[in-house]
Write an enzyme that holds these catalytic residues in place. Structure first.
Site, PDB file in Angstrom:
ATOM      1  N   HIS A 231     -69.581  26.120  49.631  1.00 50.89           N
ATOM      2  CA  HIS A 231     -68.466  26.990  49.259  1.00 50.89           C
ATOM      3  C   HIS A 231     -68.013  27.876  50.422  1.00 50.89           C
ATOM      4  O   HIS A 231     -66.834  28.168  50.567  1.00 50.89           O
ATOM      5  CB  HIS A 231     -68.896  27.858  48.066  1.00 50.89           C
ATOM      6  CG  HIS A 231     -67.778  28.555  47.366  1.00 50.89           C
ATOM      7  ND1 HIS A 231     -66.767  27.889  46.700  1.00 50.89           N
ATOM      8  CD2 HIS A 231     -67.513  29.881  47.208  1.00 50.89           C
ATOM      9  CE1 HIS A 231     -65.941  28.766  46.168  1.00 50.89           C
ATOM     10  NE2 HIS A 231     -66.358  29.986  46.465  1.00 50.89           N
TER      11      HIS A 231
ATOM     12  N   SER B  61     -61.442  30.158  46.546  1.00 51.38           N
ATOM     13  CA  SER B  61     -62.301  30.458  45.405  1.00 51.38           C
ATOM     14  C   SER B  61     -61.448  31.045  44.280  1.00 51.38           C
ATOM     15  O   SER B  61     -60.521  30.393  43.817  1.00 51.38           O
ATOM     16  CB  SER B  61     -63.427  31.400  45.833  1.00 51.38           C
ATOM     17  OG  SER B  61     -64.447  31.444  44.863  1.00 51.38           O
TER      18      SER B  61
END
Length: 674
Positions: free
Chosen positions: A647, A535
């Site tokens: 994610h 991320s």
């Protein structure tokens, strides 16, 4: 004479990737009204189905064997005790629908109160025990298949989008309807919808007399454009006209009534235009009648009143509502500071903030019954994945007591690497907290390859919490170094806000100062150091390989590559401008200056790109752009895509894909660092 199995000495072995399948995690905790029992949900992995299930358990607060209350392959969550302590209500996903269930406190068969096609949240009992309160969001109608029956897997003919915020990572496309407030009769299951319309109502809570319900709601003309302008409201518990309670502009989360019903405490701040988590969430109290205005009780406490600590043992962060003492004079809450998340207290009139749980570690969730004499909580540290603990709130200092030992037997036979403090000063003298882990079978006098880990966020912190990935890399012979550079939370607002609108500057210098500190260790081979992160940590990994060649190999995961394209494709793309202080129509050059894609010509470090195909936060196109550019430039790059994963693959993705991700990381670093 043959030794019995129980008397055989336990062999110590190294942790493996497959050990992930054996972990069990405490996800929710609820203390009974008499403080004699603790209900909790325990999540586990079904290796055959490659799924996660969770069941309801109860354990005495005095200690003893936990008792399993529900069985089977279900997903139980949100346990709450009835006011008289005779029943436990909980939400469970069964038979493809969410439902509310009630089970006797002594055990027995769970009774389904209601199930509907949607999602239940914020479950609680009315003070008289006759109603259950919740927020419910109904799903969109299910398409009809060729056989004339609803087909939950079928895609609609089209999607008509009118909102900015229409998709969410981990959930997909959001239903047209939002969360609204419902009550259900605990005897008949009859439901009453109290709110409806285009706005959402979140975190509802009964007043002590059961006559009112408070809740949080953003009722701006366009809530998506002004997502942090969330207000506090009250409505009669039987339905009727709602009224706004005066609070400063900014978010309101997790409201909680005072024992006399005259005040409401909540978590929030007064910065409605805040960037991504820089403003500290604080504990506020607002008078219900609106006289005097809301007050920030923790104004002098430069720390976030939430769980900012990350690990790979849980997805998301718990933010329990503030808990009032019986006399209404104190509030209890969680906060994050310098690598720990702990339990704190503050007078309800304001004053000194005191830390109750002084043991370093990661408080993930907590619960206190009416009267607040004891707290039950879920706790983790470097050697404990997640266990139930209790402490007496009146003790000074409080002595936490471990109630469950869910992972003890499993971990007793495994050698772990113990992280050691390794803080350093950055280029300008700013102290940066860090830890270092030696290889599990460390031998003095040898030099080892090392891996620099960078956290996501950026407004989070690495901390004293169990990290399976780190332990696995240490078991494979690597030194692990992880730190909290500027941009992260837990060290004050100035520290967290230092990189807003300037990604890749001070944060990069902090990370590289950490790399210098790592290289100075006598047991580290400075020529065999890798770097990785996911991320925002993936952004920084990409940034690093575009600005220096000092690392032998890099692995970037679910990363930010192009701020320009991400602002138009991420589920939170409409909020990128708050963090970057630029938009694609006003200052595209600034976005590109903060984009690793702009520096791909400089890359010489072998790079492995890991990305998830259903990632809506950092879309798969981010990884695709980076791979295409590096491949066209004939760089050493490989691309591994994980189908169907959002994610959070590394924290709660499909188990076999979590193992595959770890396997690819190990292969890449083994290839270039050993």
């Amino acid at each position: 004479m043959k030794k019995s199995r129980s008397n055989m000495p336990k062999t110590n072995r190294l942790i493996t990737a497959e050990d992930l399948l054996k972990f069990k995690w405490v996800r929710a905790v609820a203390l009974s009204p008499g403080e004699s029992k603790i209900a909790y949900t325990l999540e586990w992995i079904d290796e055959n189905k490659q799924k996660y299930w969770s069941n309801l358990w109860v354990v005495p607060t005095s200690g003893g064997a936990p008792r399993r209350f529900t069985t089977g392959k279900v997903k139980d969550r949100q346990p709450v005790w009835s006011p008289d302590g005779k029943f436990i209500a909980f939400v469970s996903h069964r038979d493809e629908e969410d439902g509310i269930y009630i089970i006797p406190a002594d055990g027995g068969e769970a009774r389904k109160l209601v199930s509907m096609n949607g999602t239940f949240g914020s479950l609680s009992w009315s003070p008289d025990g006759r109603r259950l309160l919740c927020a419910f969001r109904k799903n969109d109608p299910v398409p009809i298949g060729e056989d004339g029956k609803p087909d939950r897997k079928a895609a609609p003919v089209f999607r008509h989008i009118t909102r900015l915020f229409y998709k969410l990572d981990g959930e997909g496309f959001l239903p047209k309807d939002g969360f609204h407030i419902w009550t259900f009769d605990t005897a008949s299951g009859k439901g009453t919808q109290l709110t409806a319309g285009r706005y959402e109502e979140l975190s509802p809570a009964f007043s002590p007399d059961g006559e009112w319900i408070c809740f949080a709601s953003n009722r701006q003309p366009d809530p998506d454009r002004e997502s942090l302008r969330i207000d506090l409201w009250v409505i009669p518990s039987g339905g009727g006209r709602m009224r706004k309670v005066s609070t400063p502009p900014g978010p309101v989360w997790m409201p909680s009534w005072s024992p006399d019903g005259k005040k409401i405490a909540y978590i929030g701040h007064d910065r409605p235009d805040d960037s991504w988590g820089v403003a500290n969430d604080h504990i506020w109290v607002a008078p219900v009648n609106g006289k005097g205005g809301a007050k920030d009780l923790t104004a002098g406490f430069d720390r976030p009143c939430n769980d900012s600590t990350i690990c790979d043992m849980q997805e998301g962060h718990g933010i329990p509502a503030p808990v009032w003492s019986a006399d209404g004079k104190r509030l209890y809450f969680m906060a994050s500071d310098s690598g720990s998340t702990a339990l704190y207290t503050v007078p309800s009139s304001g004053g000194k903030v005191s830390r109750i749980l002084t043991r370093p570690g990661h408080l993930q969730r907590f619960s206190a019954a009416k009267g607040a004499k004891t707290a039950a909580f879920v706790f983790s540290d470097f050697s404990i994945p997640a266990e139930v603990f209790t402490l007496k709130l009146s003790e000074k200092p409080a002595q936490p007591r471990q109630i469950t030992s869910i992972s003890k037997e499993f971990l007793e036979g495994i050698l772990l690497s113990r992280p050691e403090p390794a803080s350093f000063k950055s280029f300008d003298g700013t102290p940066v907290q860090a830890w270092i882990m030696k290889p599990t079978h460390f031998k003095p006098g040898r030099k080892y390859p090392a891996i620099l880990q960078i956290h996501g966020g950026p407004a989070v912190q690495y901390g004293i919490s169990f990290f399976h990935e780190f332990q696995l890399l240490a078991a494979r012979g690597y030194v692990i170094f992880f730190s909290n550079p500027r941009g992260g939370q837990g060290y004050g607002e100035a520290f967290a806000g230092a990189i807003v609108g300037d990604w890749g500057n001070i944060d990069y210098k902090d990370v590289m100062a950490g790399a210098d500190e790592l290289a100075r260790k006598p047991f580290v081979d400075p020529k065999r150091v890798g770097v990785t992160g996911g991320s925002y940590g993936g952004f920084m990994t990409n940034w690093i390989v575009g600005h220096t060649n000092r690392f032998r190999a890099a692995v970037t995961g679910r990363s930010v590559v192009n701020q320009y394209s991400m602002s138009g494709s991420s589920d939170i793309g409409h909020e990128v401008y708050r963090e970057m202080k630029a938009t694609i129509w006003d200052d595209p050059d600034k976005l590109l200056r903060m984009s690793p894609i702009s520096y791909v010509k400089n890359v010489k470090t072998p790079l492995l790109i890991l990305h998830n195909e259903f990632d809506l936060r950092c879309p798969i196109s981010q990884g695709e752009e980076l791979f295409l550019a590096l491949k066209m430039l004939k760089k050493k790059v490989e691309f591994v895509r994980f189908p169907e994963e959002p994610h959070g693959l590394s924290r709660h993705g499909r188990p076999d894909r979590r193992l595959a991700r770890l396997g690819w990381m190990l292969k890449w670093f083994d290839r270039y660092l050993k």
